[in-house]
Design an enzyme around this catalytic site. Structure first.
Site, PDB file in Angstrom:
ATOM      1  CG  HIS A 448      -1.881   1.086   1.317  1.00  0.00           C
ATOM      2  ND1 HIS A 448      -1.918   1.976   2.373  1.00  0.00           N
ATOM      3  CD2 HIS A 448      -2.874   1.448   0.476  1.00  0.00           C
ATOM      4  CE1 HIS A 448      -2.886   2.845   2.185  1.00  0.00           C
ATOM      5  NE2 HIS A 448      -3.482   2.550   1.048  1.00  0.00           N
ATOM      6  NE  ARG A 449      -2.035   5.613   0.971  1.00  0.00           N
ATOM      7  CZ  ARG A 449      -2.613   6.280   1.964  1.00  0.00           C
ATOM      8  NH1 ARG A 449      -1.877   7.094   2.720  1.00  0.00           N
ATOM      9  NH2 ARG A 449      -3.891   6.144   2.218  1.00  0.00           N
ATOM     10  CD  GLU A 475      -2.740   1.863  -3.261  1.00  0.00           C
ATOM     11  OE1 GLU A 475      -3.788   2.519  -3.390  1.00  0.00           O
ATOM     12  OE2 GLU A 475      -1.771   2.244  -2.583  1.00  0.00           O
ATOM     13  CG  ASP A 477      -3.065   6.607  -3.753  1.00  0.00           C
ATOM     14  OD1 ASP A 477      -4.164   6.048  -3.686  1.00  0.00           O
ATOM     15  OD2 ASP A 477      -2.133   6.408  -2.957  1.00  0.00           O
ATOM     16  CG  HIS A 490      -3.799   8.845  -0.268  1.00  0.00           C
ATOM     17  ND1 HIS A 490      -4.504   9.607   0.646  1.00  0.00           N
ATOM     18  CD2 HIS A 490      -4.515   7.700  -0.447  1.00  0.00           C
ATOM     19  CE1 HIS A 490      -5.584   8.946   1.005  1.00  0.00           C
ATOM     20  NE2 HIS A 490      -5.616   7.793   0.369  1.00  0.00           N
ATOM     21  CD  GLU A 550      -7.462   4.834  -4.434  1.00  0.00           C
ATOM     22  OE1 GLU A 550      -8.362   5.564  -3.994  1.00  0.00           O
ATOM     23  OE2 GLU A 550      -6.672   4.197  -3.705  1.00  0.00           O
ATOM     24  CE  LYS A 552      -6.644   8.141  -3.387  1.00  0.00           C
ATOM     25  NZ  LYS A 552      -7.649   7.816  -2.368  1.00  0.00           N
ATOM     26  CG  ASP A 675       0.121   1.059   5.472  1.00  0.00           C
ATOM     27  OD1 ASP A 675      -0.249   1.054   4.290  1.00  0.00           O
ATOM     28  OD2 ASP A 675      -0.297   1.885   6.310  1.00  0.00           O
TER      29      ASP A 675
END
Length: 776
Positions: A448-449, A475, A477, A490, A550, A552, A675
């Site tokens: 995640h990120r 992942e 954003d 994000h 993702e 945004k 994370d």
């Protein structure tokens, strides 16, 4: 989308009538007892052709607002939600069991949330009543409603749903309501969209039309008495087939290729046309096969003949078969059926002799292009690496084979999500032979990120660390700058993660690149830049990892896709968003890319309501051909099992604590977004044994040395500590540590097991069984 049946060809209508699927009137189809026959009393019928412009038919009442006949159509005009238009059609005898239908066309809407409706069981003072409300934006999860205007003249909305397309202006849709006792079914173009038993307060009343913030026209109005009973709600509601007992975490579901077998979740129905052009299964009408398994097993309908798919789709609508999979080796068949019924799920059968790396990638693209989400692959073509490749691209894998127990063990260890087999009992037996918390599928871990637990989020340093730690997906954003450049961020503002301030959309790329994206995390990362989307893509071009992107911001779908294509990363990207329109737009731009719908919702309090929610969300995801990437707080056991049985491989976010993470994996979550990628880095992937067959004479022994695969990206194995075990009561061999001692003649399966700790819980990794044959 299929238009209303009246506009279909005479050939289709003639076939359906000859097959006994529907008569001359519209009906609620489950079996013959639910049909509306021509002999039913006609309560009213009106096509407005003989009604003068500016008037209403005799006896119809304008309750509120503006409504009048214009050129042979009833037109209701409502400028806002505060000024609705309502027309009531008196029925005189005050019956409440009827079929009420009309053609409806939106001419305009103040906004997509505004609606029009069919009202029914209207009480003498023009309320209370029930209504079938249809928003112009029907793709919203509350685009359709079963609504109640109660005794206090207030709205109560017990049931909502969606339709796979927004109502198109100036396009006619056939709308229908069947009311029978407390049961109501609501349809659009023959497709059942709302099914409820919450209409028990008022048993009779008039019917009518309403518009709120829309201008809408109605035509071909019919109300017929309905003397039959609708089926119990349980016959058409969501259900979980009874599965085989097993201790495997996230075990494969069984699809029986022969007969309905308890322990299987689905039955494969080979649909073929007979000489009369009727769709059959094993020579009998397909309707019979569907009714036999209704509410017990999920139908998987295999079609290889590319003809009359529209007729088959209409049969599925008329029989109210909503929960089904369409399977074919021909992508065009899957896509065509999905065009007629967008909530159907697609599965593509692989039928080539080989399955090399290039063929796997091409097949993944074909699956996405055909609007499928499941790959069905012969066991001989499968490997754990091939399954993992497809999993990380949002594709569920069903292996076909498992002709005996040994073959069933082999296919289980490939990590498949489903087993298509002519011998379901063999898979049922094999699944029952494993200890508690056995892992046969490694989770598809999405970083995640990056790894924000040890490096600043959404920076190249964090992404590189995620790759180093073995993440299957990374992942990120995407936002757009003031000067139209795509960057990684994000938040809509740069304040939290950089030393700057302001909205991304108000800053140029140069301004954003001048910020420090690492200093707030730690001085160690001072000078880290906000990456561009192109930089992120190019970093992992040619590397064995999938990028979970993702969206945004609105309106960036085309630019995102262009940069993905320019980077040559189509095969290594999955797109996700909280905005369903982003997903639909992405699919329209390039159908070779997998997609996921992000959302969060509460978990309903009862089993029935959880299953009903799972059905709705599954259909919503299927309508977009997107996985359902819910936050883990939205999950419940019914949802997880429901999706696994139906071939939905979903990602879930965001795991930051070990205990809920471990509990989710135990419950069957395959795609965690976290994370803390490092928590799973050192977990073994699978056990490999040197020989699957061992022959021993009585009194002799053999020591088994097992290795573990430790990385999907490298052909790397290492010795690992294991213990051997056999099923309870077995006497042909004796186990001591890693040694098998032969005791008496016969054949027995011996399993090697490695026990390890992960996420604060104990897990078992079990190898394929060793078939030990003992002779004198």
């Amino acid at each position: 989308m299929v238009a209303n049946f009246r506009g279909k060809s005479k050939r289709i209508t003639a076939f359906l009538v000859s097959a006994g699927i529907f008569g001359s009137m519209w009906m609620a189809p489950v079996n013959s007892s639910t049909k509306v026959h021509a002999a039913e009393q006609a309560l009213t019928q009106e096509n407005f052709d003989q009604i003068a412009n500016g008037t209403l038919p005799a006896g119809w009442k304008l309750v509120q607002g503006v409504a009048k006949v214009v050129d042979g159509k009833l037109v209701l005009s409502s400028p806002s939600s505060g000024a609705p238009a309502r027309v009531v059609i008196p029925l005189g005898n005050q019956t409440g069991n009827y079929v009420f239908e009309a053609d409806m066309t939106f001419q305009s809407a103040v906004e997509d949330t505004r609606w029009a409706s069919l009202m029914y069981r209207i009480q003498p003072n023009s309320y209370p009543y029930y209504q079938f409300a249809i928003r112009r934006g029907t793709t919203s999860l509350n685009g359709l409603e079963f609504a109640i205007r109660n005794e206090n003249n207030q709205w109560v909305v017990p049931e909502t749903n969606f339709y796979p397309e927004n109502m198109v202006f100036n396009k006619s849709y056939h709308i229908k309501v069947i009311a029978s006792g407390n049961r109501v079914q609501q349809f659009i173009d023959g497709q059942l969209v709302v099914d409820t038993d919450q209409a028990g307060t008022w048993a009779s009343g008039d019917v009518g039309f309403q518009a709120s913030g829309t201008t809408v026209q109605f035509d071909n109005v019919k109300v017929n008495a309905y003397s039959n009973a609708l089926p119990p709600l349980g016959k058409t509601n969501a259900f979980l087939p009874q599965e085989a007992r097993t201790n495997i975490v996230n075990p494969p579901t069984i699809i029986s290729d022969t007969v309905a077998q308890e322990g299987a979740s689905s039955v494969l129905l080979q649909a073929k046309r007979n000489e009369q052009g009727q769709w059959t299964v094993d020579g009998a009408p397909i309707e019979k096969a569907l009714e036999t398994i209704r509410g017990k097993f999920i139908p998987v309908i295999q079609v290889e003949e590319h003809a009359d798919i529209e007729v088959l789709a209409n049969i599925m609508k008329v029989t109210q078969t909503q929960d089904f999979q369409i399977l074919s080796s021909n992508p065009a068949i899957v896509k065509e059926m999905r065009g007629f019924i967008k909530t159907a799920r697609g599965a593509l059968l692989y039928n080539k002799a080989s399955f090399n790396k290039n063929e796997i990638a091409a097949f993944a693209r074909d699956i996405h292009k055909s609007d499928a989400m499941v790959a069905v692959i012969p066991q001989k073509n499968l490997s754990p690496d091939a399954v993992h490749y497809l999993h990380s691209r949002a594709i569920s894998v069903w292996g076909s084979g498992a002709e005996d127990v040994q073959a069933a063990h082999t296919i289980i260890h490939l990590g498949v999500d489903g087993i298509v087999t002519e011998n379901p009992l063999a898979s049922i037996e094999a699944l029952g032979q494993y200890p508690e918390n056995t892992l046969v599928q490694r989770p598809v871990v999405a970083a995640h990120r990056g790894v924000p637990s040890i490096a600043p989020e959404n920076t190249m340093a964090s992404y590189r660390k995620a790759y180093e730690l073995g993440a299957d997906m990374i992942e990120t954003d995407v936002q757009r700058t003031k000067d139209g450049k795509l960057v990684i961020m994000h938040d809509s503002k740069v304040d939290r993660t950089t030393n700057g301030t302001g909205y991304v959309k108000d800053l140029t790329l140069e301004q954003i690149r001048g910020l420090d994206a690492g200093i707030k995390f730690s001085p160690e990362f001072a000078g880290e830049k906000v990456p561009t989307f192109a930089e992120y893509l190019n970093e992992f071009n040619g590397k064995d990892v999938v990028l979970l992107v993702e969206l945004k911001a609105d309106g960036i779908e085309k630019q995102v896709m262009q940069e993905i294509e320019q980077a040559g990363m189509i095969d290594n990207v999955v797109i996700q968003s909280f905005n369903a329109n982003h997903i639909r737009n992405t699919r329209s731009l390039n159908q070779e890319v997998g997609t996921g719908y992000l959302y969060s919702s509460g978990s309903p309090s009862t089993t029935d309501s959880r299953l009903k929610k799972a059905l709705q969300m599954m259909q919503y995801g299927a309508s977009m051909n997107a996985t359902l990437n819910a936050d883990y707080g939205s999950l419940n056991p019914e949802f997880i099992q429901y999706m696994r049985q139906r071939g939905f491989l979903n990602m879930h976010w965001t795991f930051r604590n070990e205990n809920p993470f471990g509990e989710a994996l135990q419950a069957g979550v395959l795609g965690p977004i976290t994370d803390y990628t490092q928590w799973l880095t050192d977990a073994p992937i699978r056990l490999e044994i040197p020989n699957k067959k061992v022959n021993l004479n009585v009194g002799k022994s053999a020591m088994i040395q097992v290795k573990s695969k430790v990385n999907y990206r490298e052909s790397k194995t290492e010795n690992i500590q294991t213990t051997l075990f056999v099923n309870s009561g077995e006497t042909k061999v004796k186990i001591e540590g890693n040694t098998i001692q032969a005791i008496e003649p016969g054949t027995v399966n011996v399993f090697a097991m490695h026990t390890f700790q992960m996420l604060g819980k104990e897990w078992h990794l079990v190898a394929e069984p060793i078939e030990v044959t003992v002779t004198e």
